[in-house]
Design an enzyme around this catalytic site. Structure first.
Site, mmCIF file in Angstrom:
data_model
loop_
_atom_site.group_PDB
_atom_site.id
_atom_site.type_symbol
_atom_site.label_atom_id
_atom_site.label_comp_id
_atom_site.label_asym_id
_atom_site.label_seq_id
_atom_site.Cartn_x
_atom_site.Cartn_y
_atom_site.Cartn_z
ATOM 1 N N GLU B 72 -12.693 -3.044 40.249
ATOM 2 C CA GLU B 72 -12.211 -2.722 39.296
ATOM 3 C C GLU B 72 -13.874 -2.874 38.240
ATOM 4 O O GLU B 72 -13.742 -1.817 37.664
ATOM 5 C CB GLU B 72 -11.014 -4.169 38.554
ATOM 6 C CG GLU B 72 -10.984 -4.280 37.070
ATOM 7 C CD GLU B 72 -11.202 -5.462 36.340
ATOM 8 O OE1 GLU B 72 -11.649 -6.294 35.523
ATOM 9 O OE2 GLU B 72 -10.102 -6.056 36.329
ATOM 10 N N GLU B 149 -18.866 -15.284 37.340
ATOM 11 C CA GLU B 149 -17.116 -14.929 37.102
ATOM 12 C C GLU B 149 -16.331 -15.981 37.836
ATOM 13 O O GLU B 149 -15.912 -16.522 36.836
ATOM 14 C CB GLU B 149 -16.424 -13.945 37.628
ATOM 15 C CG GLU B 149 -15.327 -13.646 36.328
ATOM 16 C CD GLU B 149 -14.359 -12.020 36.583
ATOM 17 O OE1 GLU B 149 -15.242 -11.417 36.970
ATOM 18 O OE2 GLU B 149 -13.175 -11.667 36.008
#
Lengths: 453, 441
Positions: B72, B149
């Site tokens: 993504e 992240e």
């Protein structure tokens, strides 16, 4: 200390309410007055059978009495815990069964509230909100429950590194000013509060003087006036409480701090004094902030620290509009091994922007975003009423939008360079780190969390 | 008297509400298999443009956890027309915002833009569906971002770490037991080649759904959809099937004690079927609100907890979970709060919830659908999640009817079949360290 609702709303308003003056009117804001003289702004929109209202009273956390820090916050979570003849459960049941959302927030400079209801339940919504503001019960049982709940929240905050970082920032930058105090209070001040304190506070806080109201949605002007009159007319005209007026002093600028904390990443917040929203340089500052770190991927900080180096998942800068202490800040988190490099890059970009300002292309990009994205703020009733109330809180009139956008469009490269020099100064940055950053040498290590006994 | 009146009103409103359409979407399918949905909302001259791919973390090969989410990120890393890192900048300069998200079941990309720029973002989105050509260097730098992240979202956060362990236990032998972001040791080994194979396998118009919400009609959208998405070639898609999660025969109690926890939390997690309106109604009635029995009895009356609720996500491609969460009141032992919770739960498993609680819950659920219409993204999100989880537009539009039709008995049976079912719950405890003085005996 998380950013309070009202400053978010204002920020929202300023990001999006920036339309070229020559454009057609996007929002038809009606300025109305009720029978008893209460003023409101209304945007009629009959697309969906929903009505939203946002309102604000000057005060909020600024009114916390000495030794009872957090009282305004406690008030914000007690107002839907019973009013009039309805005890907590009965009041909550009325809200639930009529699908009415009611919420309150104690901001640094304002106490704010919002309500969202289906059109068919507007009378019930007015009745319940009116009761909450004029006849709150503050029953001991509900008070005890909210006190316990807040204690649990405070205990969790005290072990959360991002909360500790934000708390340290406010505690150190505004040392000695009410802005430095923790908004939810401390375990000690929480234990000091009583329902009587809330009664006294509510009486002073909820008065018509300074009240601002914005409504959007499926309601006519006549009905809106009745709605507002019903809710707010029982309030007293004014109270004799005083909130601080003098600008807060900025302390600890240029200093770096470390609160050692065992965590994979270091949380970092930096900042220094900014410029107020009423300043004529504010539009230029918005553009500079966009180019520096406010524009997401279209900003220098994101480009240099995430995109080129992969040192962080996200970094952003923002301007805080606290009334007596406007500031510009940036925050990120990075692995302990990357934190020192990330901070160095951030300081370098802060310096580069201060010295040369944004490029002509960056200025145009920022202007295109800040003006073009206006319509995206107008897609739900609560977004419209919230943004309008943000403008009201800063004393702008309903025509402000057009004047404002002219100025945003008219910012030149020369002006932006001058303002960048005025706005940004890496030497003055206060740097807060919470974690175990490898190789970072703070000026001072924090043994305790500032503002917490 | 007043509450009785409300009850009667609720019943009057039910049939009326149930007849109303929820989002009234218009749909079509392009010859290459790409579905198109339009939800009109003419409040402001703006649109939300979304492309949902029917691929998520659950479709990753074993050992490649995190690949769907990693990929993504790479969708922002460049085609010939939109160089690496330029996608989001270009959207911003149109006055828009963009982002993307990945779940177990889907990956979705969206832009919110002023209406006049819809065509530009459609062109850009269609381009990156098939023309991505990211360099190895950019892929590896982005892998570092993903590692940050994971640390920020999960490793910094003890509640997230515990959630991973709960899901592993709840969904053994099933992809839902693997975190969407991926295990750190597997993320670190994902290669540029892995990402390119993933792209080739899953990104194609016949695995995608276009949803546009806002100031637009199907008549306006159709020619644009045909021009940009209609020309793309479909591919042969892998067949998706999920194994049955392994039965949970033993007691699972998972403890995490962490200095970053200041307030303890208790969760009871039951594996649950997907798409059960009956369970949704029961969960909302039992613990969806501060006036529901769970909160009223445990928090208000017994003062054992400061928070108590239940969470059930009915929209899923394979299985779901029913989760009860309890935050004990300060000074209350977590074990005492747990015992009190078990007594309350047992009571409502033995005896159905009062009919009034069920009808109130149904009204709240149906009203929530109206509020969703008061936004640009809300309806698009609901329809996107539904379609990528195997539901139809009719399922979405009939949802209020289905909720309205649930009886007290159906709601009760749905809860009982889970609580008295074969699978045991996974119970998790998030705990602060013992205070030192008390810890040394």
């Amino acid at each position: 200390m998380s950013k309070n609702l009202c400053s978010i709303l204002i920020a929202f308003a300023f990001i999006f309410f920036s339309l070229p003056a020559q454009a057609e009117k996007v929002l038809d804001v009606q300025e109305l007055e009720t029978e008893s003289g209460i003023k409101l702004w209304l945007v009629e929109d009959h697309n969906v059978p929903v009505i939203s209202m946002n309102f604000s009273f000057p005060g909020g956390l600024a009114m916390d009495p000495e030794g009872k820090t957090g009282l305004a916050y406690m008030l914000s979570i007690m107002l839907d815990e019973g009013a009039g003849d309805l005890d907590s459960q009965a009041f909550q049941k009325e809200l639930a069964d009529n699908s009415i959302s009611m919420g309150f927030s104690a901001g640094r400079d304002h106490f704010t509230g919002g309500i969202k209801t289906l059109t068919r339940n507007q009378d019930k919504a007015a009745e319940l909100l009116g009761l909450a503001l004029s006849q709150p019960r503050f029953d001991q049982d509900a008070f005890d429950r909210m006190q316990s709940s807040t204690e649990a929240t405070i205990r969790q905050n005290l072990t959360s590194p991002n909360w500790i970082a934000a708390r340290s920032f406010n505690g150190l930058m505004f040392e000695g000013d009410p802005y430095a105090l923790p908004g939810q209070g401390t375990l000690q001040t929480l234990a000091n509060m009583t329902p009587d304190d809330l009664r006294a506070f509510a009486k002073d806080q909820f008065v018509k003087d300074g009240l601002k109201i914005a409504i959007a949605g499926d309601i006519t002007a006549e009905s809106a006036k009745v709605f507002v009159e019903r809710i707010f007319s029982p309030l007293a005209d004014a109270s004799d409480i005083k909130t601080p007026e003098k600008d807060a002093e900025f302390k600890n600028q240029g200093q770096s701090f470390l609160y050692e904390f065992d965590n994979p990443q270091t949380h970092i917040i930096v900042g220094h004094k900014g410029i107020p929203v009423q300043d004529e340089d504010w539009p230029a500052a918005q553009i500079i902030n966009y180019a520096l770190g406010g524009g997401g991927f279209d900003s220098r900080l994101m480009e240099e620290i995430r995109e080129k180096k992969g040192l962080t998942y996200g970094v952003s800068s923002y301007m805080s509009d606290m009334a007596r202490a406007p500031s510009i800040q940036a925050s990120l988190s990075a692995s302990n091994d990357n934190a020192a490099e990330a901070i160095a890059l951030l300081e370098k970009e802060w310096q580069r922007m201060a010295t040369t300002g944004p490029t002509e292309a960056e200025i145009k990009n920022a202007q295109d975003y800040l003006t073009g994205s206006l319509v995206l703020a107008l897609t739900s009733t609560d977004a419209i009423s919230g943004a309008l109330n943000g403008l009201q809180q800063n004393g702008f009139d309903a025509d402000y939008i057009n004047r404002r956008n002219d100025r945003l469009r008219n910012v030149s490269a020369d002006q932006a360079r001058v303002v960048a020099g005025r706005l940004l100064d890496p030497e003055r940055l206060m740097i807060i780190t919470v974690g175990n950053p490898t190789g970072f040498q703070p000026d001072q290590k924090l043994e305790t969390i500032p503002g917490i006994e | 008297m007043l509450s009785r009146l409300c009850l009667i009103l609720a019943f009057i409103f039910l049939p009326f509400m149930a007849d109303a359409e929820v989002f009234n979407p218009k749909t079509m399918t392009l010859p290459n298999g790409m579905r198109v949905v339009v939800i009109e909302n003419h409040r402001a001259p703006a649109v939300a443009h979304m492309v949902w791919y029917d691929v998520g973390a659950a479709n990753e090969e074993a050992g490649k956890s995190g690949l769907a989410h990693f990929f993504e990120h790479l969708m922002f890393k460049g085609t010939d027309k939109t160089p690496a890192g330029e996608f989001s900048k270009m959207v911003k300069r149109l006055g828009g915002n963009d982002n993307a998200f990945t779940s177990q079941d889907y990956t979705a990309y969206f832009q919110q833009v002023p209406k006049q720029h819809l065509e530009t973002v459609m062109m850009m989105e269609a381009d990156r569906m098939v023309n991505l050509n990211t360099s190895d260097e950019n892929i590896l730098t982005e892998r570092d971002v993903i590692i940050e992240e994971r640390k920020e979202r999960t490793d910094n956060n003890p509640a997230s770490i515990l959630r991973e362990e709960v899901n592993s236990a709840l969904f053994a032998n099933h992809p839902y037991g693997v975190p969407v972001i991926g295990w750190m040791n597997e993320i670190e080994n994902l290669s540029p080649q892995d990402t390119r194979e993933f792209y080739k396998r899953w990104y194609a118009p016949n695995n995608a759904i276009l949803i546009v919400s806002g100031d637009i009609t199907m008549n306006e959208l159709k020619p644009l959809a045909e021009k940009y998405y209609g020309v793309l070639e479909p591919v042969a898609l892998p067949k998706i099937s999920y194994p049955e999660p392994a039965p949970i025969k033993t007691d699972h109690r998972i403890f995490l004690t962490d200095p970053r926890v200041g307030t303890p939390t208790l969760q009871y997690n039951y594996r649950a079927p997907k798409n059960s309106e009956a369970l949704q109604v029961w969960a909302e009635a039992f613990g969806g609100h501060t006036t529901s029995p769970l909160y009223k009895e445990l928090v208000v009356d017994q003062k054992q907890a400061v928070q108590a609720g239940v969470y059930y996500n009915s929209v899923s491609e394979s299985h779901s979970a029913l989760t009860f969460y309890i935050v004990p009141a300060p000074g209350v032992e977590i074990g005492d709060a747990e015992k009190a919770f078990e007594v309350i739960l047992k009571k409502y498993i033995e005896t159905p919830l009062p009919a009034e609680d069920i009808s109130r819950a149904k009204q709240r659920l149906m009203d929530a659908a109206i509020f969703e219409r008061d936004s640009l993204m809300g309806p698009a999100m609901i329809i996107g999640r539904a379609l990528t989880s195997g539901y139809t537009i009719d399922d979405v539009e009939n949802w209020p009817d289905d909720v309205a039709a649930i009886t007290v008995e159906q709601a009760h049976d749905a809860a009982v079949s889970i609580m008295n079912g074969y699978d045991k719950p996974v119970i998790s405890y998030l705990l602060p360290p013992e205070p030192e003085a008390e810890g040394e005996e």
